[in-house]
Design an enzyme around this catalytic site. Structure first.
Site, short mmCIF file in Angstrom:
data_model
loop_
_atom_site.label_atom_id
_atom_site.label_comp_id
_atom_site.label_asym_id
_atom_site.label_seq_id
_atom_site.Cartn_x
_atom_site.Cartn_y
_atom_site.Cartn_z
N THR A 1 0.77 -1.24 -0.05
CA THR A 1 0.05 0.02 0.02
C THR A 1 0.79 1.12 0.17
O THR A 1 0.44 2.41 -0.52
CB THR A 1 -0.79 0.05 1.26
OG1 THR A 1 -1.94 -1.08 1.21
CG2 THR A 1 -1.80 1.21 1.37
N GLN B 1 -3.91 -20.57 18.85
CA GLN B 1 -4.81 -19.64 18.00
C GLN B 1 -4.81 -18.13 18.86
O GLN B 1 -5.28 -17.36 18.30
CB GLN B 1 -6.23 -20.17 17.96
CG GLN B 1 -6.30 -21.46 17.08
CD GLN B 1 -7.60 -22.07 16.92
OE1 GLN B 1 -8.62 -21.48 17.39
NE2 GLN B 1 -7.72 -23.42 16.42
N CYS B 2 -4.26 -18.12 20.15
CA CYS B 2 -4.21 -17.04 20.72
C CYS B 2 -2.95 -16.39 20.35
O CYS B 2 -1.99 -16.82 20.24
CB CYS B 2 -4.38 -17.47 22.31
SG CYS B 2 -5.49 -18.16 23.20
N SER C 1 0.24 -9.72 -0.69
CA SER C 1 -0.50 -11.32 -0.70
C SER C 1 -0.14 -12.02 -1.63
O SER C 1 -0.17 -13.41 -1.86
CB SER C 1 -2.22 -10.86 -1.37
OG SER C 1 -2.71 -10.07 -0.18
N THR D 1 1.60 -4.60 4.18
CA THR D 1 1.28 -4.99 5.48
C THR D 1 0.66 -6.45 5.68
O THR D 1 0.92 -7.00 6.76
CB THR D 1 0.36 -4.05 6.37
OG1 THR D 1 -0.80 -4.12 5.79
CG2 THR D 1 1.24 -2.83 6.50
N ASP D 2 -0.05 -6.92 4.71
CA ASP D 2 -0.78 -8.07 4.87
C ASP D 2 0.20 -9.34 5.20
O ASP D 2 -0.30 -10.14 6.11
CB ASP D 2 -1.61 -8.53 3.66
CG ASP D 2 -2.72 -7.47 3.41
OD1 ASP D 2 -3.00 -7.17 4.24
OD2 ASP D 2 -3.17 -7.64 2.13
N1 ASP Z 1 -2.62 -5.70 0.33
C1 ASP Z 1 -1.56 -4.69 0.66
C2 ASP Z 1 -0.45 -5.44 1.03
O1 ASP Z 1 -0.17 -6.24 1.62
C3 ASP Z 1 -1.94 -4.00 2.05
C4 ASP Z 1 -1.04 -3.13 2.77
O2 ASP Z 1 0.16 -2.79 2.19
O3 ASP Z 1 -1.17 -2.51 3.77
O4 ASP Z 1 0.51 -5.35 -0.15
#
Ligand code: ASP
Length: 332
Positions: free
Chosen positions: A8, A266-267, A53, A83-84
């Site tokens: 992003t 899972q926690c 992703s 971030t993903d």
């Molecule tokens: N879909 C984006 C990614 O992980 C989300 C982000 O960067 O915040 O590339």
């Protein structure tokens, strides 16, 4: 050295209104302050910029290879990443880059660089300051929303707030306010040994999250996948799972056939304590390996790297339960 992979932070809306990564020059246009930083910046972009992703172990090898090549030329490395999957990438790199004595800091943002309320500028500027700072943090870290975390301890827990990451089992390494406060006690010591990079990653590693109502067929389908070397089993609470006979027998059979099964919770916080409850006692007995307080991201990528090193199963199980780079806390 700034390495841009996508995410992003550098995205813009395309003709269909969807966010896509754009080139690095666009990022720099929005941060003229970079010229005023007291360090020389060199940047490198991935040939094909990606939404994280689409990240794969091959991208991690590419990142590790770039850093290895330029390791002696720079004081630190900042990786701009979506971030993903940043927590997976930071965890993977932490296991691939052995004997670090320089910082590798992942950062990104929740809003693109060009957005009015963007968090991208401050994340980028402070990451560079941290990577070039006099206090050397010889670790693979994630810097996000004023906090510097050990990368292999983090997880993305929200997609809507600026503080997207948390590290519930390990304190932040530094916090940026008016000044940067370092948490010296928790920062790793620089290695005196030469950097060693592990380029090979095993892909036949899986993740299986248990849930109430899980069926025998479902479990068996995963456990019998050809070439599967290991799975991370996401259990409940402190490492608990159903005690039904078919469930335990299926795991037992898989382990006897050479599958490594790691128990993580899972926690997001706390630790696996196999044997504390009746519902984890059998797991311990049949040879499920405790992931202690590892994150799922760390457990998966640690397995990929350990199997990539082609050690014996016994050795892998032993190494798995010993910290390599601060990713787990030994049992009390
Ligand atoms: N879909 C984006 C990614 O992980 C989300 C982000 O960067 O915040 O590339």
């Amino acid at each position: 050295m700034l390495i841009y992979t996508g995410g992003t932070i550098g995205m813009q809306h395309d003709a269909f209104g969807a966010l896509r990564p754009f080139n690095f020059a666009k990022i720099l246009e929005h941060v003229p302050e970079l010229k005023r930083l007291k360090c020389k910046l060199h940047h490198h972009s991935f040939g094909k910029l990606i939404d994280s992703s689409n990240i794969t172990p091959e991208h991690w090898t590419e990142l590790a290879t770039i850093i290895e090549k330029f390791y002696n030329n720079f004081d630190g490395f900042v990786i701009l990443h979506g971030t993903d999957t940043m927590a997976y990438s930071a965890s993977a790199l932490s296991f691939m880059m052995e004997h670090l004595n320089k910082p590798i800091i992942f950062t990104g943002s929740q809003l693109p660089m060009g957005a009015i309320r963007t968090d991208a500028r401050r994340n980028l500027i402070t990451s560079i300051e941290l990577a070039a700072g006099e206090i050397v943090i010889p670790e693979v870290c994630i810097y996000f929303n004023n906090q510097l975390f050990r990368g292999n301890r983090t997880e993305k827990f929200t997609s809507s707030k600026f503080d997207a990451y948390q590290s519930l089992n390990y304190p932040a390494l530094a916090e940026a306010g008016v000044d940067i406060q370092y948490n010296h006690r928790f920062i790793a010591k620089a290695s005196r040994k030469k950097l060693k990079v592990h380029h090979q990653l095993e892909r036949h590693i899986g993740l299986l999250r248990i849930f109430p109502g899980i069926t025998h067929e479902w479990l068996n389908y995963f456990l019998c996948l050809p070439q599967l070397k290991a799975i991370v089993l996401e259990t409940y609470g402190s490492g608990n799972a159903p005690t039904e006979k078919w469930f335990i027998e299926a795991l037992d059979k898989a382990i006897k056939n050479g599958l490594v099964i790691i128990n993580v919770s899972q926690c997001s916080g706390g630790r696996v304590e196999q044997g504390k409850y009746e519902t984890s006692f059998q797991l311990k007995k049949i040879g499920v390996v405790s992931g202690i307080d590892l994150t799922t991201e760390s457990a998966l990528t640690k397995l990929m790297v350990l199997f990539g090193r082609k050690s014996t199963l016994k050795e892998i199980k032993r190494q798995f339960q010993a910290p390599i780079c601060g990713e787990l806390s030994l049992e009390e």
